[in-house]
Design a protein around this motif. Structure first.
Motif, PDB file in Angstrom:
ATOM      1  N   ALA A  11       0.809  -1.151  -0.030  1.00 40.74           N
ATOM      2  CA  ALA A  11       0.112  -0.192  -0.168  1.00 40.74           C
ATOM      3  C   ALA A  11       0.856   1.155  -0.137  1.00 40.74           C
ATOM      4  O   ALA A  11       1.909   1.339   0.852  1.00 40.74           O
ATOM      5  CB  ALA A  11      -0.939   0.013   1.227  1.00 40.74           C
ATOM      6  N   THR A  12       0.869   1.935  -0.869  1.00 42.38           N
ATOM      7  CA  THR A  12       1.653   3.085  -1.200  1.00 42.38           C
ATOM      8  C   THR A  12       1.131   4.482  -1.645  1.00 42.38           C
ATOM      9  O   THR A  12      -0.079   4.314  -2.282  1.00 42.38           O
ATOM     10  CB  THR A  12       2.755   2.920  -2.186  1.00 42.38           C
ATOM     11  OG1 THR A  12       3.922   3.869  -2.136  1.00 42.38           O
ATOM     12  CG2 THR A  12       2.324   2.635  -3.492  1.00 42.38           C
ATOM     13  N   GLY A  17       7.439   3.827  -4.335  1.00 44.72           N
ATOM     14  CA  GLY A  17       6.606   2.605  -3.955  1.00 44.72           C
ATOM     15  C   GLY A  17       5.781   1.902  -4.982  1.00 44.72           C
ATOM     16  O   GLY A  17       5.528   0.652  -5.176  1.00 44.72           O
ATOM     17  N   THR A  18       5.170   2.838  -5.758  1.00 41.59           N
ATOM     18  CA  THR A  18       4.347   2.266  -7.024  1.00 41.59           C
ATOM     19  C   THR A  18       5.293   1.622  -8.096  1.00 41.59           C
ATOM     20  O   THR A  18       5.001   0.513  -8.516  1.00 41.59           O
ATOM     21  CB  THR A  18       3.766   3.519  -7.682  1.00 41.59           C
ATOM     22  OG1 THR A  18       2.773   4.115  -6.621  1.00 41.59           O
ATOM     23  CG2 THR A  18       2.573   2.927  -9.056  1.00 41.59           C
ATOM     24  N   ALA A  19       6.537   2.430  -8.524  1.00 41.87           N
ATOM     25  CA  ALA A  19       7.448   1.862  -9.644  1.00 41.87           C
ATOM     26  C   ALA A  19       8.044   0.460  -8.836  1.00 41.87           C
ATOM     27  O   ALA A  19       8.037  -0.312  -9.593  1.00 41.87           O
ATOM     28  CB  ALA A  19       8.321   2.754  -9.695  1.00 41.87           C
ATOM     29  N   PHE A  20       8.335   0.408  -7.644  1.00 40.96           N
ATOM     30  CA  PHE A  20       9.006  -0.739  -7.143  1.00 40.96           C
ATOM     31  C   PHE A  20       8.194  -1.607  -7.138  1.00 40.96           C
ATOM     32  O   PHE A  20       8.643  -3.006  -7.268  1.00 40.96           O
ATOM     33  CB  PHE A  20       9.763  -0.699  -5.887  1.00 40.96           C
ATOM     34  CG  PHE A  20      10.936   0.225  -6.027  1.00 40.96           C
ATOM     35  CD1 PHE A  20      12.221  -0.039  -6.660  1.00 40.96           C
ATOM     36  CD2 PHE A  20      11.278   1.524  -5.152  1.00 40.96           C
ATOM     37  CE1 PHE A  20      13.291   0.778  -6.740  1.00 40.96           C
ATOM     38  CE2 PHE A  20      12.349   2.136  -5.309  1.00 40.96           C
ATOM     39  CZ  PHE A  20      13.554   1.540  -6.139  1.00 40.96           C
ATOM     40  N   SER A  21       6.867  -1.736  -6.919  1.00 41.77           N
ATOM     41  CA  SER A  21       5.833  -2.507  -6.752  1.00 41.77           C
ATOM     42  C   SER A  21       5.672  -3.256  -8.255  1.00 41.77           C
ATOM     43  O   SER A  21       5.363  -4.403  -8.351  1.00 41.77           O
ATOM     44  CB  SER A  21       4.520  -1.940  -6.397  1.00 41.77           C
ATOM     45  OG  SER A  21       4.513  -1.716  -4.831  1.00 41.77           O
ATOM     46  N   ILE A  22       5.804  -2.669  -9.093  1.00 46.81           N
ATOM     47  CA  ILE A  22       5.646  -2.741 -10.277  1.00 46.81           C
ATOM     48  C   ILE A  22       6.864  -3.592 -10.806  1.00 46.81           C
ATOM     49  O   ILE A  22       6.709  -4.916 -11.366  1.00 46.81           O
ATOM     50  CB  ILE A  22       5.330  -1.716 -11.287  1.00 46.81           C
ATOM     51  CG1 ILE A  22       3.911  -1.216 -10.965  1.00 46.81           C
ATOM     52  CG2 ILE A  22       5.523  -2.125 -12.929  1.00 46.81           C
ATOM     53  CD1 ILE A  22       3.556   0.210 -11.700  1.00 46.81           C
ATOM     54  N   PHE A  29      -1.820  -1.323  -3.939  1.00 45.13           N
ATOM     55  CA  PHE A  29      -2.714  -0.363  -4.118  1.00 45.13           C
ATOM     56  C   PHE A  29      -2.093   1.188  -3.991  1.00 45.13           C
ATOM     57  O   PHE A  29      -1.165   1.303  -3.060  1.00 45.13           O
ATOM     58  CB  PHE A  29      -3.961  -0.277  -3.140  1.00 45.13           C
ATOM     59  CG  PHE A  29      -5.295  -1.276  -3.491  1.00 45.13           C
ATOM     60  CD1 PHE A  29      -5.705  -1.259  -4.662  1.00 45.13           C
ATOM     61  CD2 PHE A  29      -5.566  -2.096  -2.227  1.00 45.13           C
ATOM     62  CE1 PHE A  29      -6.547  -2.494  -4.938  1.00 45.13           C
ATOM     63  CE2 PHE A  29      -6.423  -2.851  -2.612  1.00 45.13           C
ATOM     64  CZ  PHE A  29      -7.059  -3.285  -3.839  1.00 45.13           C
ATOM     65  N   PHE A  30      -2.380   1.982  -4.696  1.00 39.48           N
ATOM     66  CA  PHE A  30      -1.910   3.553  -4.682  1.00 39.48           C
ATOM     67  C   PHE A  30      -2.975   4.315  -4.141  1.00 39.48           C
ATOM     68  O   PHE A  30      -3.836   4.337  -4.563  1.00 39.48           O
ATOM     69  CB  PHE A  30      -1.618   3.887  -6.093  1.00 39.48           C
ATOM     70  CG  PHE A  30      -1.191   5.185  -5.927  1.00 39.48           C
ATOM     71  CD1 PHE A  30      -0.088   5.788  -5.497  1.00 39.48           C
ATOM     72  CD2 PHE A  30      -1.929   6.256  -6.771  1.00 39.48           C
ATOM     73  CE1 PHE A  30       0.271   7.160  -5.423  1.00 39.48           C
ATOM     74  CE2 PHE A  30      -1.697   7.637  -6.816  1.00 39.48           C
ATOM     75  CZ  PHE A  30      -0.613   8.236  -6.149  1.00 39.48           C
ATOM     76  N   PHE A  31      -2.697   4.955  -3.110  1.00 39.68           N
ATOM     77  CA  PHE A  31      -3.527   5.962  -2.440  1.00 39.68           C
ATOM     78  C   PHE A  31      -3.004   7.459  -2.633  1.00 39.68           C
ATOM     79  O   PHE A  31      -2.002   8.020  -2.175  1.00 39.68           O
ATOM     80  CB  PHE A  31      -3.662   5.739  -0.809  1.00 39.68           C
ATOM     81  CG  PHE A  31      -3.925   4.588  -0.422  1.00 39.68           C
ATOM     82  CD1 PHE A  31      -5.256   4.250   0.022  1.00 39.68           C
ATOM     83  CD2 PHE A  31      -3.243   3.280  -0.370  1.00 39.68           C
ATOM     84  CE1 PHE A  31      -5.873   3.031   0.313  1.00 39.68           C
ATOM     85  CE2 PHE A  31      -3.565   2.058  -0.080  1.00 39.68           C
ATOM     86  CZ  PHE A  31      -4.886   2.035   0.262  1.00 39.68           C
ATOM     87  N   PRO A  32      -3.832   8.215  -3.525  1.00 45.54           N
ATOM     88  CA  PRO A  32      -3.342   9.374  -3.872  1.00 45.54           C
ATOM     89  C   PRO A  32      -3.069  10.490  -2.774  1.00 45.54           C
ATOM     90  O   PRO A  32      -4.026  10.470  -1.997  1.00 45.54           O
ATOM     91  CB  PRO A  32      -4.567  10.004  -4.950  1.00 45.54           C
ATOM     92  CG  PRO A  32      -5.194   8.650  -5.174  1.00 45.54           C
ATOM     93  CD  PRO A  32      -4.998   7.847  -3.977  1.00 45.54           C
ATOM     94  N   HIS A  33      -2.155  11.377  -3.014  1.00 47.66           N
ATOM     95  CA  HIS A  33      -1.924  12.585  -2.115  1.00 47.66           C
ATOM     96  C   HIS A  33      -3.293  13.578  -2.291  1.00 47.66           C
ATOM     97  O   HIS A  33      -3.957  13.333  -3.295  1.00 47.66           O
ATOM     98  CB  HIS A  33      -0.785  13.433  -2.630  1.00 47.66           C
ATOM     99  CG  HIS A  33       0.598  12.827  -2.401  1.00 47.66           C
ATOM    100  ND1 HIS A  33       1.120  12.612  -0.873  1.00 47.66           N
ATOM    101  CD2 HIS A  33       1.284  11.978  -3.064  1.00 47.66           C
ATOM    102  CE1 HIS A  33       2.116  11.943  -1.044  1.00 47.66           C
ATOM    103  NE2 HIS A  33       2.252  11.545  -2.067  1.00 47.66           N
ATOM    104  N   ILE A  34      -3.705  14.193  -1.250  1.00 47.32           N
ATOM    105  CA  ILE A  34      -4.864  14.786  -1.331  1.00 47.32           C
ATOM    106  C   ILE A  34      -4.339  16.063  -2.235  1.00 47.32           C
ATOM    107  O   ILE A  34      -5.398  16.685  -2.953  1.00 47.32           O
ATOM    108  CB  ILE A  34      -4.943  15.815   0.290  1.00 47.32           C
ATOM    109  CG1 ILE A  34      -5.437  14.697   0.791  1.00 47.32           C
ATOM    110  CG2 ILE A  34      -5.852  16.972   0.130  1.00 47.32           C
ATOM    111  CD1 ILE A  34      -5.464  14.956   2.499  1.00 47.32           C
TER     112      ILE A  34
END
Length: 95
Positions: A11-12, A17-22, A29-34
């Motif tokens: 969960a990132t 975090g997204t790129a390494f997960s891929i 799951f990607f949780f966007p910044h506000i």
């Protein structure tokens, strides 16, 4: 990097975090910044790889989503295209 490589699920809210997960072919799951403009690299990458369904916009999304596995057989060719395009761009830039 080691934490993501050894994780069973990630969960990132970060690009790395997204790129390494891929790269490590992890379910995530990607949780966007506000702050919207902090998400552009992640959403561009997810869009190009057909992974927009990994974005969790609200707590309701998380409840409704099943922890479905990512089909990296489908993602791998798209990722290879992104890598080739990036390499070509870099080579052209340094000519």
């Amino acid at each position: 990097m080691t934490l993501i490589n050894s994780a069973s699920f990630v969960a990132t809210n970060s690009f790395h975090g997204t790129a390494f997960s891929i790269n490590f072919e992890k379910d995530f799951f990607f949780f966007p910044h506000i702050i919207e403009n902090l998400n552009s690299r992640q959403t561009t990458l997810l869009s190009r790889l057909g992974l927009m369904s990994r974005i969790i916009e609200s707590p309701t999304d998380l409840i409704l989503r099943k922890l479905e596995r990512i089909s990296y057989d489908d993602v791998r060719p798209l990722l290879n295209n992104v890598i080739k395009e990036s390499q070509a761009f870099l080579l052209k830039s340094i000519e």
